[in-house]
Design an enzyme around this catalytic site. Structure first.
Site, short mmCIF file in Angstrom:
data_model
loop_
_atom_site.label_atom_id
_atom_site.label_comp_id
_atom_site.label_asym_id
_atom_site.label_seq_id
_atom_site.Cartn_x
_atom_site.Cartn_y
_atom_site.Cartn_z
N THR A 23 0.84 -1.19 0.00
CA THR A 23 0.00 0.00 0.00
C THR A 23 0.88 1.24 0.00
O THR A 23 1.78 1.36 0.82
CB THR A 23 -0.93 -0.02 1.23
OG1 THR A 23 -1.90 -1.05 1.02
CG2 THR A 23 -1.64 1.31 1.45
N HIS A 173 -6.94 -10.73 -1.15
CA HIS A 173 -6.23 -10.43 0.10
C HIS A 173 -7.02 -11.00 1.26
O HIS A 173 -7.94 -10.37 1.78
CB HIS A 173 -6.07 -8.92 0.25
CG HIS A 173 -5.09 -8.51 1.31
ND1 HIS A 173 -4.47 -9.41 2.14
CD2 HIS A 173 -4.63 -7.28 1.67
CE1 HIS A 173 -3.66 -8.75 2.97
NE2 HIS A 173 -3.75 -7.46 2.70
N TYR A 178 -7.94 -7.87 7.04
CA TYR A 178 -8.96 -7.18 6.23
C TYR A 178 -10.18 -8.09 6.06
O TYR A 178 -10.23 -9.19 6.61
CB TYR A 178 -8.34 -6.68 4.92
CG TYR A 178 -7.22 -5.73 5.24
CD1 TYR A 178 -7.49 -4.50 5.85
CD2 TYR A 178 -5.89 -6.12 5.09
CE1 TYR A 178 -6.46 -3.66 6.25
CE2 TYR A 178 -4.85 -5.28 5.49
CZ TYR A 178 -5.15 -4.04 6.07
OH TYR A 178 -4.14 -3.22 6.48
#
Ligand code: FMN
Length: 358
Positions: A23, A173, A178
């Site tokens: 990220t 992911h 998450y």
């Protein structure tokens, strides 16, 4: 061995060094990828495979400031700049689909989007917002059956858009706390409705997302990232972790996924993933296996030589060294990553890490 070619699904990789998903929060304009991002990724096209930064399949999954999305036409056009630039240099690239779920703040989401999770517990800790600095995470709304169906549909739709945007595939992911891992982990998922309770029930949402995306673009274009024993974003240990991940990967094996990608963040403070679990997951999955976390050239070569993995992913080393594979080839010194610019907008600490001279 790391410099040997490898055939991954439909993609022929020129070497076995994979750029880990990172990220970087440079999608400053409506979460839309841009030419600066195309420059960054094309600088790193010497990787055997690039896995992009976490990219949301849904407005509800844009929990961090300035992360990219993949759910509208502008996103597709922006990502096309990236895939074209990487392919022009002979690289391969998959997009990591990351729905942030409860790891989010409402201020980071576009109008009309909301913070969702498998349960209504708020993620401990804080989230950066550009408008109001660090804030406690927003309390998620517990997802209904309709929310779950909608999220599955969003992942499938993003997978289709990924192919339109020119990607060689997608990575789901399901790591690092998450949305997908929020369902896997009983410390977060307290449901009792068929999507939580037993290991099989906690695996269900992830497997439904896998089936929906493979139906859309083919299993040979769908990889998945897993972080058993992860602690990031208040996941943490639980009793039947071994049984759960084994059951998950056995099922993924029957579906013929492009790869399984297991990460071990013990190099940055997480508990070590037991060697037995990594070996058993590799044995349980009939396709290509990627390991990530704390690798350098020697440990990568060793893991490949000993058959622990087919490909090795490296994160911070690719972040700071656009020509990492060439540097490894030459045993050249590596640039040091600068954490102060990991997530800041603009080119500084992003596209200005130097390549080797000449
Ligand atoms: C700046 C930064 C951003 C990251 N972003 C992501 C991400 O978007 N998705 C993901 O799965 N992992 C992410 N990670 C974890 C990395 O992919 C990788 O697993 C981790 O850095 C350990 O590997 P390394 O020791 O080779 O750096 C991030 C790590 C860093 C340092």
């Amino acid at each position: 061995m790391i410099f040997e070619a490898f055939s991954l699904g439909a993609a022929n990789l020129s070497n076995r060094a994979v750029m880990s998903p990172l990220t970087r929060s440079r999608a400053v304009d409506n979460n839309t990828p841009n030419s600066l991002m195309a420059t960054y990724y094309s600088q790193r096209a010497g990787a055997g495979l690039i896995i992009t930064e976490g990219t949301s399949p849904s407005p509800n999954g844009l929990g961090y400031a300035r992360i990219p999305g993949l759910f509208n036409d502008a996103h597709v056009q922006g990502w096309k700049l990236v895939t074209d630039a990487v392919h022009a240099k002979g690289g391969k690239i998959v997009v990591q689909l990351m729905h942030t779920g409860r790891v989010s703040h409402q201020a980071n989401l576009p109008d009309g989007a909301e913070v969702l999770g498998p349960s209504s517990d708020t993620c401990p800790g804080e989230m950066w917002t550009d408008g109001h600095g660090s804030q406690l995470h927003t309390a998620p709304r517990e997802m209904t059956d309709a929310d779950i169906a909608a999220a599955i549909h969003e992942f499938a739709s993003a997978a289709r858009l990924a192919i339109v945007a020119g990607f060689d595939g997608i990575e789901l992911h399901a790591a690092n706390g998450y949305l997908l891992e929020q369902f896997l982990n009983p410390n977060v998922n307290r449901r009792t409705d068929g999507y939580g309770g037993t290991p099989e029930e906690r695996n269900r949402f992830v497997l439904e997302v896998v089936r929906a995306t493979t139906k859309e673009i083919g299993a040979e274009r769908v990889g998945i990232r897993l972080s058993p024993y992860g602690v990031f974003n208040a996941t943490g240990p639980f009793a039947d972790v071994y049984e759960q991940y084994m059951a998950l990967v056995q099922e993924l094996s029957t579906l013929g996924l492009m790869y399984v990608h297991v990460l071990d963040h013990s190099a940055i403070g997480a508990p070590q993933v037991p060697a037995k679990l990594k070996a058993d997951l590799r044995a349980a999955f009939s396709g290509p296996f990627i390991l990530a976390g704390g690798f350098d050239k020697d440990s990568a070569q060793q893991a490949l030589n000993e058959g622990h993995a087919d490909l090795i992913a490296m994160g911070r080393a690719f972040l700071a060294n656009p020509d990492l594979v060439e540097r490894l080839r030459q045993n050249a010194p590596l640039n040091t990553p600068d954490p102060s610019t990991f997530y800041t907008p603009g080119p500084q600490g992003y596209t200005d890490y130097p390549a080797l001279a000449g």
